[in-house]
Write a protein that holds these residues in place. Structure first.
Motif, PDB file in Angstrom:
ATOM      1  N   TRP A   1       0.949  -1.250   0.001  1.00 43.02           N
ATOM      2  CA  TRP A   1      -0.105   0.045   0.070  1.00 43.02           C
ATOM      3  C   TRP A   1       0.880   1.215  -0.019  1.00 43.02           C
ATOM      4  O   TRP A   1       0.420   2.323   0.252  1.00 43.02           O
ATOM      5  N   ASP A   2       2.127   0.988  -0.674  1.00 46.10           N
ATOM      6  CA  ASP A   2       2.897   2.178  -0.784  1.00 46.10           C
ATOM      7  C   ASP A   2       2.225   3.067  -1.665  1.00 46.10           C
ATOM      8  O   ASP A   2       2.088   2.810  -3.136  1.00 46.10           O
ATOM      9  N   LEU A   3       1.610   4.241  -1.505  1.00 48.60           N
ATOM     10  CA  LEU A   3       0.724   5.122  -2.135  1.00 48.60           C
ATOM     11  C   LEU A   3       1.562   5.585  -3.651  1.00 48.60           C
ATOM     12  O   LEU A   3       0.821   5.405  -4.722  1.00 48.60           O
ATOM     13  N   THR A   4       2.716   6.011  -3.480  1.00 50.30           N
ATOM     14  CA  THR A   4       3.727   6.376  -4.695  1.00 50.30           C
ATOM     15  C   THR A   4       3.623   5.172  -5.517  1.00 50.30           C
ATOM     16  O   THR A   4       3.532   5.392  -6.942  1.00 50.30           O
ATOM     17  N   ALA A   5       4.065   4.150  -5.114  1.00 51.27           N
ATOM     18  CA  ALA A   5       4.423   2.833  -5.968  1.00 51.27           C
ATOM     19  C   ALA A   5       2.994   2.433  -6.601  1.00 51.27           C
ATOM     20  O   ALA A   5       3.003   2.080  -7.741  1.00 51.27           O
ATOM     21  N   GLU A   6       2.049   2.277  -5.564  1.00 54.18           N
ATOM     22  CA  GLU A   6       0.638   1.738  -6.303  1.00 54.18           C
ATOM     23  C   GLU A   6      -0.035   2.715  -7.133  1.00 54.18           C
ATOM     24  O   GLU A   6      -0.890   2.352  -7.948  1.00 54.18           O
ATOM     25  N   SER A   7       0.123   3.794  -6.975  1.00 57.64           N
ATOM     26  CA  SER A   7      -0.266   4.749  -8.188  1.00 57.64           C
ATOM     27  C   SER A   7       0.237   4.540  -9.431  1.00 57.64           C
ATOM     28  O   SER A   7      -0.441   4.912 -10.580  1.00 57.64           O
ATOM     29  N   GLU A   8       1.433   3.772  -9.432  1.00 55.68           N
ATOM     30  CA  GLU A   8       2.085   3.490 -10.816  1.00 55.68           C
ATOM     31  C   GLU A   8       1.837   1.967 -10.994  1.00 55.68           C
ATOM     32  O   GLU A   8       2.508   1.119 -11.648  1.00 55.68           O
ATOM     33  N   MET A   9       1.042   1.298 -10.171  1.00 53.86           N
ATOM     34  CA  MET A   9       0.724  -0.121 -10.205  1.00 53.86           C
ATOM     35  C   MET A   9       2.124  -0.886  -9.962  1.00 53.86           C
ATOM     36  O   MET A   9       2.590  -1.677 -10.732  1.00 53.86           O
ATOM     37  N   GLY A  10       2.773  -0.520  -8.782  1.00 52.53           N
ATOM     38  CA  GLY A  10       4.156  -1.101  -8.566  1.00 52.53           C
ATOM     39  C   GLY A  10       4.334  -2.454  -8.536  1.00 52.53           C
ATOM     40  O   GLY A  10       5.087  -2.891  -8.962  1.00 52.53           O
ATOM     41  N   HIS A  11       3.294  -3.241  -8.052  1.00 50.51           N
ATOM     42  CA  HIS A  11       3.606  -4.547  -7.887  1.00 50.51           C
ATOM     43  C   HIS A  11       3.371  -5.237  -9.350  1.00 50.51           C
ATOM     44  O   HIS A  11       3.908  -6.110  -9.608  1.00 50.51           O
ATOM     45  N   ILE A  12       2.634  -4.550 -10.211  1.00 49.04           N
ATOM     46  CA  ILE A  12       2.730  -5.043 -11.519  1.00 49.04           C
ATOM     47  C   ILE A  12       4.090  -4.721 -12.024  1.00 49.04           C
ATOM     48  O   ILE A  12       4.777  -5.551 -12.815  1.00 49.04           O
ATOM     49  N   GLU A  13       4.661  -3.542 -11.978  1.00 51.56           N
ATOM     50  CA  GLU A  13       5.879  -3.254 -12.755  1.00 51.56           C
ATOM     51  C   GLU A  13       7.013  -3.853 -12.080  1.00 51.56           C
ATOM     52  O   GLU A  13       7.863  -4.206 -12.728  1.00 51.56           O
ATOM     53  N   LEU A  14       6.970  -4.284 -10.785  1.00 53.29           N
ATOM     54  CA  LEU A  14       7.878  -4.986 -10.001  1.00 53.29           C
ATOM     55  C   LEU A  14       8.065  -6.353 -10.686  1.00 53.29           C
ATOM     56  O   LEU A  14       9.042  -7.073 -10.872  1.00 53.29           O
ATOM     57  N   SER A  15       6.855  -6.852 -10.854  1.00 47.89           N
ATOM     58  CA  SER A  15       6.779  -8.215 -11.308  1.00 47.89           C
ATOM     59  C   SER A  15       7.235  -8.511 -12.767  1.00 47.89           C
ATOM     60  O   SER A  15       7.334  -9.600 -13.153  1.00 47.89           O
ATOM     61  N   ARG A  16       7.133  -7.434 -13.661  1.00 48.85           N
ATOM     62  CA  ARG A  16       7.517  -7.713 -15.006  1.00 48.85           C
ATOM     63  C   ARG A  16       8.760  -7.009 -15.474  1.00 48.85           C
ATOM     64  O   ARG A  16       9.198  -7.512 -16.508  1.00 48.85           O
TER      65      ARG A  16
ATOM     66  N   ALA B   1       4.679  -9.093  -1.498  1.00 49.23           N
ATOM     67  CA  ALA B   1       5.348 -10.350  -2.154  1.00 49.23           C
ATOM     68  C   ALA B   1       4.416 -11.351  -2.998  1.00 49.23           C
ATOM     69  O   ALA B   1       4.965 -11.839  -4.029  1.00 49.23           O
ATOM     70  N   THR B   2       3.441 -11.752  -2.344  1.00 47.45           N
ATOM     71  CA  THR B   2       2.582 -12.613  -3.064  1.00 47.45           C
ATOM     72  C   THR B   2       1.663 -12.406  -4.158  1.00 47.45           C
ATOM     73  O   THR B   2       1.609 -12.976  -5.308  1.00 47.45           O
ATOM     74  N   THR B   3       1.526 -10.791  -4.134  1.00 49.09           N
ATOM     75  CA  THR B   3       0.662 -10.110  -5.187  1.00 49.09           C
ATOM     76  C   THR B   3       1.545 -10.034  -6.368  1.00 49.09           C
ATOM     77  O   THR B   3       1.306 -10.425  -7.593  1.00 49.09           O
ATOM     78  N   THR B   4       2.801  -9.843  -6.233  1.00 50.30           N
ATOM     79  CA  THR B   4       3.805  -9.990  -7.014  1.00 50.30           C
ATOM     80  C   THR B   4       3.957 -11.172  -7.805  1.00 50.30           C
ATOM     81  O   THR B   4       4.159 -11.297  -9.168  1.00 50.30           O
ATOM     82  N   LEU B   5       4.071 -12.067  -6.926  1.00 50.30           N
ATOM     83  CA  LEU B   5       4.176 -13.702  -7.484  1.00 50.30           C
ATOM     84  C   LEU B   5       3.265 -14.071  -8.357  1.00 50.30           C
ATOM     85  O   LEU B   5       3.192 -14.432  -9.332  1.00 50.30           O
ATOM     86  N   LEU B   6       1.842 -13.671  -8.077  1.00 49.16           N
ATOM     87  CA  LEU B   6       0.725 -13.961  -8.901  1.00 49.16           C
ATOM     88  C   LEU B   6       0.729 -13.133 -10.164  1.00 49.16           C
ATOM     89  O   LEU B   6       0.199 -13.644 -11.128  1.00 49.16           O
ATOM     90  N   ALA B   7       1.215 -11.748 -10.269  1.00 47.66           N
ATOM     91  CA  ALA B   7       1.195 -10.919 -11.303  1.00 47.66           C
ATOM     92  C   ALA B   7       2.303 -11.302 -12.321  1.00 47.66           C
ATOM     93  O   ALA B   7       2.164 -10.500 -13.379  1.00 47.66           O
ATOM     94  N   THR B   8       3.321 -11.785 -11.930  1.00 47.28           N
ATOM     95  CA  THR B   8       4.433 -12.050 -12.819  1.00 47.28           C
ATOM     96  C   THR B   8       4.273 -12.737 -14.047  1.00 47.28           C
ATOM     97  O   THR B   8       3.520 -13.521 -14.126  1.00 47.28           O
TER      98      THR B   8
END
Length: 404
Positions: free
Chosen positions: A62-77, A104-111
Motif C-alpha cells: 500500500w505504498d501510495l506512490t508505487a501503487e499509483s503506478e501499479m508498483g506490484h505489476i511493474e516490479l513483477s514484469r 510479495a505474494t501479489t507480485t508472484l501472482l502478477a509476474t
C-alpha cells in the motif's frame, strides 16, 4: 551480463544469506531489486538490502506512490527472473494457491516471468505432505527450485531444510538466465521434446589410496551448460557427472560418480537414448591397485605407481547395440586442434567431435571456443560464454533432427 533479478526475501533465519546472495549476484554482473516481506524484516533490515543492492527496497503493497503506478505489476514484469530466498512454507503455500495478501505474494501472482524458489524451513515442515504437494504444484507450473540442503538447522534438528548457499543459488540463477525466462516462453514449442539425451560432464577421480587420487582440471561447467541447454529445448536429459562444485542444471536427472568405471556403468544404465554428448574429461589411466591404507613416502625415492588403461566410454557407446542416433564427442587439445579432432572422430566412430583449445583458461574458465567437426564440415563458433556455446551446440543438435 545485463540481467536483473527481483529477489523476494521471506521470513526465516536464512534471510541473512539473501544479503550475501545480493552481493554475489552483483559480483557476477546481475542487478538485484528487493522485496522484503514483513517476516523478513524480523531478520534483516531494508537498509542492509538497499545498501547491497543499490536500489530501493520494497516492503508494503500500500505504498501510495508505487501503487499509483501499479508498483506490484511493474516490479513483477521488469526483471528477468523472480527469486524467492528464503522461500518459507508459508510463501510456497500462498504461491501454490494463488493467495495475494501482501506485496510479495501479489507480485508472484502478477509476474509474467519464471520464479525460482530456494526453500528454507524446519525438516518436518519441508517433508510434510502439504509442503511437498505445494512444491509439486509449483513445479508443474514451471517454477524452478534450488535446494534445500541437508544439515543442522537453527531449531536444532537435522535434515533437509537448510537454504542452499548463496554461491549455489547464484550459479542456478545464472544458468536459468541463459534461457527464456518468460512464462510464454515456457509454453512455447520445445524442438527436442520427446528426445532423450545423455550428457557426461566434469572430471573423474581415480583413487590411489584413501587420501590421494588422479584427476584433472575440468570444472564441469561446459557439460552442465550443455545439459541445461538441451533440457531447455525440451529434451529429457540424464547428466552423468564427476565431482564438481557447481549447481546441478535445472530440469535434468543427475547421477554423480567418481571413477571412469562408475561413469561407464552409469552411461550404460542410462541407454537407450537419442543423443549422447561426451563432455566429461575422463582419466585415461587409473592405478592398477588401490591400497586400503595411506601410502607412506619412501625414504629412498619416489614410490612406483603402476597404471592401467581406463575404458573408452565414447567408443563403447559408438559400438553399442543401443547406439544413440547422434553421438557427440569432445576433443580438448593444446595443439593441432582440428587435425587431432578429425582423427579422434574417426577413431572413436562418433558423428561429431567438438574441438576446443585448452592451452589457455578453458578448463575451469568461463568461456570456450568450439569447433564442431562432422564428416562433411567444420563449424567454428566464436569465443563466448560456455552457456552461449552450449546453446549454439544444442540448436545445432535440434537442427540435426530437423526440429529447427
Amino acid at each position: 551480463m545485463n540481467k536483473s533479478v527481483l529477489l523476494i526475501i521471506g521470513g526465516g533465519i536464512a534471510a541473512y544469506k539473501s544479503l550475501l546472495l545480493i552481493r554475489e549476484l552483483a559480483r557476477r554482473g546481475v542487478d538485484t531489486r528487493v522485496i522484503l516481506t514483513k517476516g523478513g524484516t524480523q531478520f534483516v533490515t531494508p537498509l542492509s538490502a538497499q545498501a547491497l543492492s543499490g536500489s530501493t527496497v520494497y516492503t508494503d503493497l500500500w505504498d501510495l506512490t508505487a501503487e499509483s503506478e501499479m508498483g506490484h505489476i511493474e516490479l513483477s514484469r521488469n526483471s528477468d527472473l523472480v527469486v524467492v530466498a528464503p522461500a518459507t512454507a508459508n510463501i510456497l503455500a500462498k504461491a501454490a494457491h494463488g493467495v495475494a495478501g501482501d506485496l510479495a505474494t501479489t507480485t508472484l501472482l502478477a509476474t509474467d516471468k519464471r520464479i525460482m524458489f530456494a526453500p528454507a524451513m524446519n525438516v518436518r515442515m519441508y517433508e510434510s505432505a502439504a509442503t511437498q504437494a505445494n512444491i509439486e504444484t509449483l513445479r508443474e507450473r514451471g517454477a524452478l527450485f534450488v535446494g534445500p540442503d541437508a544439515g543442522e538447522m537453527a531449531c536444532g534438528e537435522f535434515g533437509d531444510g537448510r537454504m542452499a548457499e548463496p554461491d549455489v543459488i547464484a550459479d542456478a540463477i545464472l544458468s536459468a538466465l541463459q534461457g527464456d525466462m518468460t512464462l510464454d516462453g515456457l509454453k512455447s514449442h520445445k524442438p527436442l521434446t520427446g528426445r532423450r539425451a545423455i550428457v557426461t560432464a566434469g572430471p573423474t577421480r581415480e583413487p590411489i589410496d584413501p587420501v590421494r587420487y588422479l584427476s584433472n582440471h575440468s570444472s564441469g561447467r561446459q557439460g552442465y551448460a550443455i545439459a541445461q541447454a538441451l533440457a531447455d529445448l525440451g529434451a529429457e536429459v540424464e547428466l552423468v557427472t564427476g565431482p564438481t562444485s557447481i549447481a546441478t542444471p535445472l530440469g535434468t536427472k543427475n547421477t554423480t560418480i567418481e571413477t571412469a568405471l562408475e561413469m561407464r556403468a552409469a552411461v550404460e544404465a542410462a541407454l537407450p537414448a537419442d543423443i549422447f554428448v561426451s563432455v566429461a574429461a575422463v582419466a585415461d589411466w587409473r592405478p592398477a591397485e588401490r591400497t586400503s591404507k595411506k601410502t607412506q613416502k619412501p625414504v629412498d625415492g619416489p614410490a612406483p605407481l603402476q597404471l592401467i588403461e581406463n575404458p573408452d566410454i565414447l567408443r563403447s557407446v559408438c559400438e553399442s547395440d543401443k547406439r544413440p542416433e547422434l553421438v557427440v564427442g569432445f576433443a580438448a587439445e593444446t595443439h593441432d586442434v582440428v587435425e587431432l579432432a578429425r582423427a579422434k572422430r574417426l577413431r572413436k566412430g562418433c558423428d561429431w567431435i567438438v574441438a576446443n583449445d585448452v592451452s589457455g583458461d578453458v578448463m575451469g574458465g568461463q568461456e570456450n571456443e568450439m569447433i564442431i567437426v562432422t564428416e562433411t564440415s567444420e563449424d567454428r563458433l566464436p569465443r563466448q560464454s560456455k552457456q552461449a556455446a552450449a546453446q549454439a551446440l544444442a540448436r545445432k543438435i535440434a537442427n540435426h533432427f530437423g526440429e529447427i
